[in-house]
Design a protein around this motif. Structure first.
Motif, PDB file in Angstrom:
ATOM      1  N   GLY A  80      59.665  16.908  69.536  1.00 45.40           N
ATOM      2  CA  GLY A  80      59.561  16.419  70.909  1.00 45.40           C
ATOM      3  C   GLY A  80      58.160  16.511  71.485  1.00 45.40           C
ATOM      4  O   GLY A  80      57.195  16.774  70.771  1.00 45.40           O
ATOM      5  N   ASP A  81      58.095  16.340  72.805  1.00 44.01           N
ATOM      6  CA  ASP A  81      56.819  16.132  73.486  1.00 44.01           C
ATOM      7  C   ASP A  81      55.854  17.312  73.452  1.00 44.01           C
ATOM      8  O   ASP A  81      54.693  17.163  73.127  1.00 44.01           O
ATOM      9  N   ARG A  82      56.311  18.450  73.909  1.00 43.82           N
ATOM     10  CA  ARG A  82      55.394  19.596  73.955  1.00 43.82           C
ATOM     11  C   ARG A  82      55.955  20.720  73.090  1.00 43.82           C
ATOM     12  O   ARG A  82      56.527  21.684  73.609  1.00 43.82           O
ATOM     13  N   PRO A  83      55.809  20.603  71.766  1.00 46.02           N
ATOM     14  CA  PRO A  83      56.424  21.581  70.868  1.00 46.02           C
ATOM     15  C   PRO A  83      55.813  22.973  71.044  1.00 46.02           C
ATOM     16  O   PRO A  83      54.635  23.114  71.390  1.00 46.02           O
ATOM     17  N   HIS A  84      56.613  23.987  70.841  1.00 47.20           N
ATOM     18  CA  HIS A  84      56.124  25.365  70.885  1.00 47.20           C
ATOM     19  C   HIS A  84      55.263  25.608  69.631  1.00 47.20           C
ATOM     20  O   HIS A  84      55.626  25.175  68.537  1.00 47.20           O
ATOM     21  N   PRO A  85      54.106  26.287  69.796  1.00 50.39           N
ATOM     22  CA  PRO A  85      53.230  26.494  68.633  1.00 50.39           C
ATOM     23  C   PRO A  85      53.908  27.242  67.481  1.00 50.39           C
ATOM     24  O   PRO A  85      53.571  27.027  66.324  1.00 50.39           O
ATOM     25  N   ARG A  86      54.893  28.102  67.806  1.00 53.50           N
ATOM     26  CA  ARG A  86      55.632  28.780  66.742  1.00 53.50           C
ATOM     27  C   ARG A  86      56.328  27.753  65.840  1.00 53.50           C
ATOM     28  O   ARG A  86      56.319  27.870  64.611  1.00 53.50           O
ATOM     29  N   ASP A  87      56.951  26.737  66.473  1.00 52.93           N
ATOM     30  CA  ASP A  87      57.666  25.714  65.696  1.00 52.93           C
ATOM     31  C   ASP A  87      56.693  24.860  64.888  1.00 52.93           C
ATOM     32  O   ASP A  87      57.000  24.447  63.771  1.00 52.93           O
ATOM     33  N   VAL A  88      55.516  24.590  65.465  1.00 42.92           N
ATOM     34  CA  VAL A  88      54.520  23.778  64.751  1.00 42.92           C
ATOM     35  C   VAL A  88      54.020  24.534  63.519  1.00 42.92           C
ATOM     36  O   VAL A  88      53.943  23.981  62.415  1.00 42.92           O
ATOM     37  N   LEU A  89      53.714  25.823  63.693  1.00 44.29           N
ATOM     38  CA  LEU A  89      53.238  26.626  62.565  1.00 44.29           C
ATOM     39  C   LEU A  89      54.311  26.757  61.489  1.00 44.29           C
ATOM     40  O   LEU A  89      54.032  26.658  60.293  1.00 44.29           O
ATOM     41  N   ARG A  90      55.557  26.948  61.924  1.00 43.06           N
ATOM     42  CA  ARG A  90      56.652  27.074  60.949  1.00 43.06           C
ATOM     43  C   ARG A  90      56.782  25.790  60.129  1.00 43.06           C
ATOM     44  O   ARG A  90      56.927  25.818  58.909  1.00 43.06           O
ATOM     45  N   LEU A  91      56.714  24.654  60.821  1.00 44.93           N
ATOM     46  CA  LEU A  91      56.806  23.358  60.156  1.00 44.93           C
ATOM     47  C   LEU A  91      55.706  23.192  59.111  1.00 44.93           C
ATOM     48  O   LEU A  91      55.957  22.780  57.970  1.00 44.93           O
ATOM     49  N   MET A  92      54.482  23.534  59.486  1.00 47.08           N
ATOM     50  CA  MET A  92      53.352  23.382  58.568  1.00 47.08           C
ATOM     51  C   MET A  92      53.505  24.302  57.352  1.00 47.08           C
ATOM     52  O   MET A  92      53.277  23.885  56.206  1.00 47.08           O
ATOM     53  N   LEU A  93      53.892  25.557  57.595  1.00 47.89           N
ATOM     54  CA  LEU A  93      54.051  26.514  56.497  1.00 47.89           C
ATOM     55  C   LEU A  93      55.148  26.080  55.536  1.00 47.89           C
ATOM     56  O   LEU A  93      54.976  26.115  54.310  1.00 47.89           O
ATOM     57  N   VAL A  94      56.276  25.674  56.104  1.00 45.08           N
ATOM     58  CA  VAL A  94      57.420  25.294  55.261  1.00 45.08           C
ATOM     59  C   VAL A  94      57.063  24.069  54.414  1.00 45.08           C
ATOM     60  O   VAL A  94      57.428  23.977  53.241  1.00 45.08           O
ATOM     61  N   GLU A  95      56.270  23.163  55.000  1.00 44.97           N
ATOM     62  CA  GLU A  95      55.890  21.943  54.273  1.00 44.97           C
ATOM     63  C   GLU A  95      54.910  22.244  53.135  1.00 44.97           C
ATOM     64  O   GLU A  95      54.784  21.462  52.192  1.00 44.97           O
ATOM     65  N   LEU A  96      54.204  23.369  53.221  1.00 42.57           N
ATOM     66  CA  LEU A  96      53.261  23.743  52.163  1.00 42.57           C
ATOM     67  C   LEU A  96      53.970  24.394  50.974  1.00 42.57           C
ATOM     68  O   LEU A  96      53.371  24.556  49.912  1.00 42.57           O
ATOM     69  N   LEU A  97      55.220  24.791  51.159  1.00 42.09           N
ATOM     70  CA  LEU A  97      55.941  25.517  50.100  1.00 42.09           C
ATOM     71  C   LEU A  97      56.882  24.589  49.333  1.00 42.09           C
ATOM     72  O   LEU A  97      57.375  23.607  49.896  1.00 42.09           O
ATOM     73  N   PRO A  98      57.142  24.897  48.074  1.00 41.55           N
ATOM     74  CA  PRO A  98      57.998  24.018  47.253  1.00 41.55           C
ATOM     75  C   PRO A  98      59.475  24.194  47.595  1.00 41.55           C
ATOM     76  O   PRO A  98      60.263  24.661  46.774  1.00 41.55           O
ATOM     77  N   LEU A  99      59.839  23.795  48.822  1.00 42.47           N
ATOM     78  CA  LEU A  99      61.215  24.000  49.289  1.00 42.47           C
ATOM     79  C   LEU A  99      62.059  22.722  49.210  1.00 42.47           C
ATOM     80  O   LEU A  99      63.258  22.766  49.395  1.00 42.47           O
ATOM     81  N   HIS A 100      61.415  21.585  48.982  1.00 45.83           N
ATOM     82  CA  HIS A 100      62.167  20.347  48.729  1.00 45.83           C
ATOM     83  C   HIS A 100      61.322  19.485  47.788  1.00 45.83           C
ATOM     84  O   HIS A 100      60.124  19.736  47.632  1.00 45.83           O
ATOM     85  N   PRO A 101      61.951  18.471  47.135  1.00 42.96           N
ATOM     86  CA  PRO A 101      61.231  17.752  46.062  1.00 42.96           C
ATOM     87  C   PRO A 101      59.857  17.209  46.468  1.00 42.96           C
ATOM     88  O   PRO A 101      58.894  17.379  45.716  1.00 42.96           O
ATOM     89  N   GLY A 102      59.735  16.584  47.641  1.00 43.14           N
ATOM     90  CA  GLY A 102      58.445  16.027  48.043  1.00 43.14           C
ATOM     91  C   GLY A 102      57.378  17.114  48.160  1.00 43.14           C
ATOM     92  O   GLY A 102      56.262  16.978  47.654  1.00 43.14           O
ATOM     93  N   ALA A 103      57.750  18.197  48.835  1.00 42.87           N
ATOM     94  CA  ALA A 103      56.800  19.303  49.021  1.00 42.87           C
ATOM     95  C   ALA A 103      56.505  19.982  47.676  1.00 42.87           C
ATOM     96  O   ALA A 103      55.397  20.478  47.458  1.00 42.87           O
ATOM     97  N   ARG A 104      57.487  19.998  46.779  1.00 41.27           N
ATOM     98  CA  ARG A 104      57.258  20.611  45.468  1.00 41.27           C
ATOM     99  C   ARG A 104      56.222  19.807  44.679  1.00 41.27           C
ATOM    100  O   ARG A 104      55.344  20.370  44.039  1.00 41.27           O
ATOM    101  N   ALA A 105      56.329  18.486  44.749  1.00 39.94           N
ATOM    102  CA  ALA A 105      55.341  17.644  44.058  1.00 39.94           C
ATOM    103  C   ALA A 105      53.942  17.923  44.610  1.00 39.94           C
ATOM    104  O   ALA A 105      52.989  18.109  43.846  1.00 39.94           O
ATOM    105  N   THR A 106      53.812  17.971  45.938  1.00 44.18           N
ATOM    106  CA  THR A 106      52.512  18.262  46.555  1.00 44.18           C
ATOM    107  C   THR A 106      52.015  19.638  46.136  1.00 44.18           C
ATOM    108  O   THR A 106      50.838  19.810  45.808  1.00 44.18           O
ATOM    109  N   SER A 107      52.907  20.610  46.146  1.00 48.83           N
ATOM    110  CA  SER A 107      52.538  21.984  45.815  1.00 48.83           C
ATOM    111  C   SER A 107      52.041  22.088  44.367  1.00 48.83           C
ATOM    112  O   SER A 107      51.015  22.721  44.094  1.00 48.83           O
ATOM    113  N   ARG A 108      52.749  21.436  43.450  1.00 59.69           N
ATOM    114  CA  ARG A 108      52.329  21.492  42.034  1.00 59.69           C
ATOM    115  C   ARG A 108      51.034  20.727  41.822  1.00 59.69           C
ATOM    116  O   ARG A 108      50.184  21.120  41.028  1.00 59.69           O
TER     117      ARG A 108
END
Lengths: 200, 200
Positions: A80-108
């Motif tokens: 949404g419009d004004r996301p809480h920085p905690r949620d933004v940081l969580r999103l970025m961290l989770v996307e850096l980890l091999p937790l789903h196929p797309g992110a796993r490809a990026t991670s490897r």
């Protein structure tokens, strides 16, 4: 400029073939010959697009980083419009980890690129710049959250940024199934809770 | 049993040659042929000691882990009779990071081994067991420190163990000089201070 577009499309097709090689067969198999085979083109055609294995890797890494940025962007849109920085940081961290196929490809892809970087000064500089840029984005978020009173004023933004980035260390533990995704998410949430619940 | 000793010595010579290849030239160059050359023996001689690249890698990884254990042991001896668990954890974490040449060789060897593990079930199981064992040692230390009132009783030992292990995520940041050793040590100390200063 249809020719330009075709050229870019072909390069992306090759980048995806390279990803599949990294994902399914591993970095030791990552040669121009194997990538050409996977992309269904001749080695000569591949060399028309990329003069060297290094050029091919750098393009694939850029493409991989773009895909990752797109996924973070989609996640941000959902916040949404004004996301809480905690949620933004969580999103970025989770996307850096091999937790789903797309992110796993990026991670490897990133792990392979970092290993190449150790012995190739050009790749090292590109990799360093890419990670430094990501680090700056996180530090900016942390500094803003401190300024806004969402993170305690006694927290050192540099130390906190580095501790957040260190959480990418879960990659190996996840890839080898030493701990499971829910353990990683619990640890990340605990770390973020302490950061954002610190007295301001 | 001099023959037995010679055999073991030769295997260690080979393991060190393999390390040098990983350290100086990188994983893409890690073949039986290159290792034989680096060790100054023929490919046939190398194959007498290791039937496959996989067997050679597994031995080198075991040897690397032993060296690492020896270094931690030496550090523990310097800490004296009843070391504080904070110091023990700091020693172990620092030894896992590429902060000096010996630890850097181990760290790069591990990264190479993990990449192999992704596509080789036998290596994956060995790597998983090795890291799981290390994780158990850390968890035991954390549980004991909670029982002894050195870490707050409200801390979850599983989450805290995972967060400590995640600090190995500094490896990439160090190797690419995104942040420097003093930044990493400051972040590790901050994390340990908070863990051990938590209310009990």
């Amino acid at each position: 400029m249809p020719r330009q577009v075709d050229h870019q499309e072909r390069r992306e097709t090759i980048a995806r073939a390279l990803w599949r090689v990294v994902e399914q067969r591993g970095v030791p198999h990552l040669t121009m010959r194997v990538v050409a085979q996977e992309a269904g083109i001749s080695l000569g055609q591949l060399q028309h697009y990329f003069a060297s294995r290094e050029a091919m890797l750098s393009f694939a890494m850029d493409f991989s980083a773009e895909q990752s940025t797109l996924r973070v962007g989609e996640g941000l849109a959902r916040l949404g419009d004004r996301p809480h920085p905690r949620d933004v940081l969580r999103l970025m961290l989770v996307e850096l980890l091999p937790l789903h196929p797309g992110a796993r490809a990026t991670s490897r892809m990133s792990a392979a690129y970092v290993l190449e970087a150790l012995h190739n000064p050009d790749i090292r500089e590109r990799a360093r710049e890419g990670i430094s840029h990501g680090r700056s984005v996180v530090e900016q978020l942390v500094r803003q959250a401190i300024a806004d009173g969402q993170i305690g004023a006694d927290r050192d933004p540099v130390v906190e940024t580095n501790l957040l980035l260190a959480l990418t260390g879960f990659t190996t533990l996840l890839e080898l199934h030493v701990i499971e995704p829910q353990d990683v998410l619990a640890a990340i949430d605990q770390h973020l809770d302490r950061l954002f619940n610190s007295p301001s």
